[in-house]
Design an enzyme around this catalytic site. Structure first.
Site, short mmCIF file in Angstrom:
data_model
loop_
_atom_site.label_atom_id
_atom_site.label_comp_id
_atom_site.label_asym_id
_atom_site.label_seq_id
_atom_site.Cartn_x
_atom_site.Cartn_y
_atom_site.Cartn_z
N HIS A 110 1.94 35.32 36.14
CA HIS A 110 1.38 34.48 35.08
C HIS A 110 2.20 34.63 33.80
CE1 HIS A 110 -1.66 32.01 33.23
NE2 HIS A 110 -1.90 32.91 32.29
N ASP A 166 10.06 28.76 36.62
CA ASP A 166 8.97 29.62 37.08
C ASP A 166 8.85 30.90 36.26
OD1 ASP A 166 8.25 27.87 39.11
OD2 ASP A 166 9.57 28.81 40.59
N ALA A 167 7.62 31.43 36.20
CA ALA A 167 7.34 32.62 35.39
C ALA A 167 8.20 33.82 35.81
CB ALA A 167 5.86 32.98 35.47
N TYR A 187 15.74 22.77 41.05
CA TYR A 187 14.50 22.94 41.82
C TYR A 187 14.49 22.00 43.03
CZ TYR A 187 10.27 25.67 41.61
OH TYR A 187 9.34 26.63 41.85
N HIS A 218 -2.61 29.75 26.79
CA HIS A 218 -2.05 29.67 28.14
C HIS A 218 -2.79 28.64 29.00
CE1 HIS A 218 -5.06 32.51 30.40
NE2 HIS A 218 -5.65 31.98 29.36
N ASP A 259 0.93 23.70 34.93
CA ASP A 259 0.63 25.07 35.37
C ASP A 259 1.17 26.02 34.29
OD1 ASP A 259 3.40 25.33 35.87
OD2 ASP A 259 3.19 25.22 38.04
N CYS A 260 0.97 27.33 34.49
CA CYS A 260 1.29 28.27 33.40
C CYS A 260 2.77 28.21 33.01
CB CYS A 260 0.85 29.69 33.75
SG CYS A 260 1.76 30.48 35.10
N SER A 261 3.65 28.24 34.01
CA SER A 261 5.09 28.27 33.70
C SER A 261 5.62 26.89 33.31
CB SER A 261 5.88 28.84 34.88
OG SER A 261 5.64 28.10 36.05
#
Length: 295
Positions: A253, A218-219, A91, A265, A199-201
């Protein structure tokens, strides 16, 4: 490329060297103060991280990064432990040079923080550093009630009640859910990869990491790997993915299937990590994929 390690509790991975704002002073300092930072952020400040594309990800104390560029007091790095289609080496983003230190010696044994947060006591200075869940540091010796570890500041100690020698991979998704449940009620943070906010991911990535599974950051990338599962075969610990345009568009998401039609989540800015019934929600119409990484 020059190898370095993160020398603060958690470092933000900024999109550009000028992405940080006045309100971000506590998180770009050394030592950084993530708790003070998240408490100082207004709802608008938090929204800007996403809407103005300021923040890419976060990276924990002691994590290896590779330096690829430099601009004044800022260093562009890639994080090999966070895989992404954005860069095959890891990343990418920018970190203040003051938050980086020389690499630590490689070790076969690592102590990993298994509490939500832990306190590191630096032996030489008596300095205290707050550590996030999943921070990993090279093991030196067992000191009775504590582990002695190597840090960017020299030798330090972590209580045995807060850290452990990581041993085995978890065998089922229920174990992942158990790691995830402890963060119910934690404020969502765009780009978040620490126990001061996910965050979600980031939540999905780190929960899998706790169980010994390395998945993309990442998602959108997470949705392309693992094993495809049909909804009637879903088990707790499977990842649910959601896309715009009633599930036909871009993945935006990810959450954990909890069982009985529920999802665990990290929703979005202004919300907390929660348990949710999918029935009758927008998520029900946007569900586009289910993936299992734990089997």
């Amino acid at each position: 490329m020059k190898e370095s390690v993160i020398a603060v509790s958690v470092a933000n991975l900024w999109t550009k060297p000028n992405s940080s704002r006045q309100v971000d002073a506590p998180i770009v300092a050394n030592p950084s103060d993530p708790l003070r930072w998240v408490h100082a952020l207004s709802h608008t400040d938090r929204l800007e991280l996403h809407e103005n594309n300021l923040l890419q990800s976060q990276v924990l104390f002691g994590t290896t990064v590779w330096e690829v560029d430099r601009k004044d007091d800022w260093v562009k790095v890639v994080i090999p432990s966070q895989s992404t289609p954005k860069n095959e080496q890891g990343y990418p983003g920018w970190i203040p040079a003051r938050q980086l230190a020389a690499p630590l010696p490689k070790s076969d044994y690592m102590i990993e923080v298994r509490a939500k947060q832990a306190t590191l006591l630096v032996e030489d200075t008596g300095e205290v550093v707050q550590l996030s869940f999943l921070t990993k540091l090279p093991f030196i010796e067992d000191s009775g009630t504590a582990f002695t570890v190597l840090t960017p500041y020299g030798r330090g100690r972590i209580s045995k009640s807060e850290g452990s020698l990581w041993t085995k991979r978890e065998e089922d998704g229920e174990a992942l859910i158990a790691y995830a449940e402890q963060f119910i009620g934690l404020d969502y943070l765009w780009g978040g990869m620490s126990s001061w906010g996910y965050d979600c991911s980031g939540f999905a990535h780190n929960t899998h990491l706790a169980g010994g599974y390395v998945i993309p950051r990442d998602a959108s990338a997470q949705a392309l790997q693992g094993r495809a599962i049909s909804f009637d075969q879903a088990k707790p610990g499977d990842l649910l993915f959601f896309a715009y345009e009633n599930g036909k568009g871009r993945v935006h998401h990810v959450g954990f299937y909890y069982g009985n039609g529920k999802m665990l989540h990290a929703p979005k800015t202004g919300k907390q990590i929660e348990l949710l019934d999918l029935d009758g929600t927008v998520y029900e119409t946007e569900l586009c994929a289910i993936r299992r990484y734990w089997s």
